[in-house]
Design a protein around this motif. Structure first.
Motif, PDB file in Angstrom:
ATOM      1  N   ASN A  45      50.485  55.553  61.214  1.00 27.18           N
ATOM      2  CA  ASN A  45      50.805  54.161  60.876  1.00 27.18           C
ATOM      3  C   ASN A  45      50.474  53.865  59.423  1.00 27.18           C
ATOM      4  O   ASN A  45      51.284  53.276  58.703  1.00 27.18           O
ATOM      5  N   ASP A  46      49.290  54.268  58.982  1.00 23.95           N
ATOM      6  CA  ASP A  46      48.885  54.054  57.596  1.00 23.95           C
ATOM      7  C   ASP A  46      49.775  54.821  56.631  1.00 23.95           C
ATOM      8  O   ASP A  46      50.204  54.296  55.610  1.00 23.95           O
ATOM      9  N   PHE A  47      50.060  56.086  56.958  1.00 24.77           N
ATOM     10  CA  PHE A  47      50.879  56.946  56.110  1.00 24.77           C
ATOM     11  C   PHE A  47      52.284  56.371  55.920  1.00 24.77           C
ATOM     12  O   PHE A  47      52.852  56.420  54.826  1.00 24.77           O
ATOM     13  N   MET A  48      52.847  55.818  56.977  1.00 27.89           N
ATOM     14  CA  MET A  48      54.235  55.333  56.935  1.00 27.89           C
ATOM     15  C   MET A  48      54.350  53.862  56.534  1.00 27.89           C
ATOM     16  O   MET A  48      55.458  53.368  56.344  1.00 27.89           O
ATOM     17  N   GLU A  49      53.250  53.178  56.369  1.00 23.97           N
ATOM     18  CA  GLU A  49      53.277  51.736  56.141  1.00 23.97           C
ATOM     19  C   GLU A  49      54.185  51.313  54.983  1.00 23.97           C
ATOM     20  O   GLU A  49      54.972  50.386  55.112  1.00 23.97           O
ATOM     21  N   ASP A  50      54.089  51.977  53.852  1.00 28.96           N
ATOM     22  CA  ASP A  50      54.905  51.616  52.689  1.00 28.96           C
ATOM     23  C   ASP A  50      55.992  52.630  52.388  1.00 28.96           C
ATOM     24  O   ASP A  50      56.571  52.614  51.299  1.00 28.96           O
ATOM     25  N   ALA A  51      56.289  53.514  53.328  1.00 27.12           N
ATOM     26  CA  ALA A  51      57.282  54.557  53.096  1.00 27.12           C
ATOM     27  C   ALA A  51      58.682  53.965  53.018  1.00 27.12           C
ATOM     28  O   ALA A  51      59.076  53.185  53.881  1.00 27.12           O
ATOM     29  N   VAL A  52      59.417  54.327  51.989  1.00 18.57           N
ATOM     30  CA  VAL A  52      60.796  53.850  51.868  1.00 18.57           C
ATOM     31  C   VAL A  52      61.769  54.744  52.636  1.00 18.57           C
ATOM     32  O   VAL A  52      62.902  54.349  52.895  1.00 18.57           O
TER      33      VAL A  52
END
Length: 122
Positions: A45-52
């Protein structure tokens, strides 16, 4: 393993940028404690939070912790997989998991690809 989709396929419209491509990871867990699994889901969740490149859409697990599935969606399944693959390899129980890439939405004849999770050799 090298994963490559020819640019001409993208340019020719075989993979629409407007559809929900999918990366679905099916794995064997088989541990009594689910602490490591839930630590992983929080990290994802943290890793993907700001992933474009896409989003982590959650997981399913069996009540007895035998196996589970992770769901990721984005506009390009290959780019999404290449982005998340190093993060997934941090977890020993995911090594050898089945990776399913779908290059398009559920309502069409999208191309797909299935293989095992392993390090990509350049």
């Amino acid at each position: 393993m090298s994963l490559s989709i020819p640019n001409s396929d993208l340019e020719n419209g075989l993979f629409s940028e407007n559809e929900e491509h999918a990366v679905i990871i099916s794995f064997w867990y088989g541990k009594e404690s689910d602490e490591e699994f839930y630590d992983m889901t929080l990290a994802l969740n943290d890793f993907m939070e700001d992933a474009v490149v896409g989003r982590y859409d959650g997981h399913e697990t069996n009540v007895d912790n035998t196996d589970g599935t992770l769901f990721f969606y984005g506009k390009n399944a290959e780019a999404l997989y290449k982005y998340i693959q190093p993060e997934l390899l941090k977890y020993d129980f995911l090594l050898g998991a089945e990776v399913y890439l779908r290059f398009g939405g559920m309502d069409n004849d999208a191309l797909d690809l299935t293989f095992e999770l392993e390090p990509i050799n350049n």
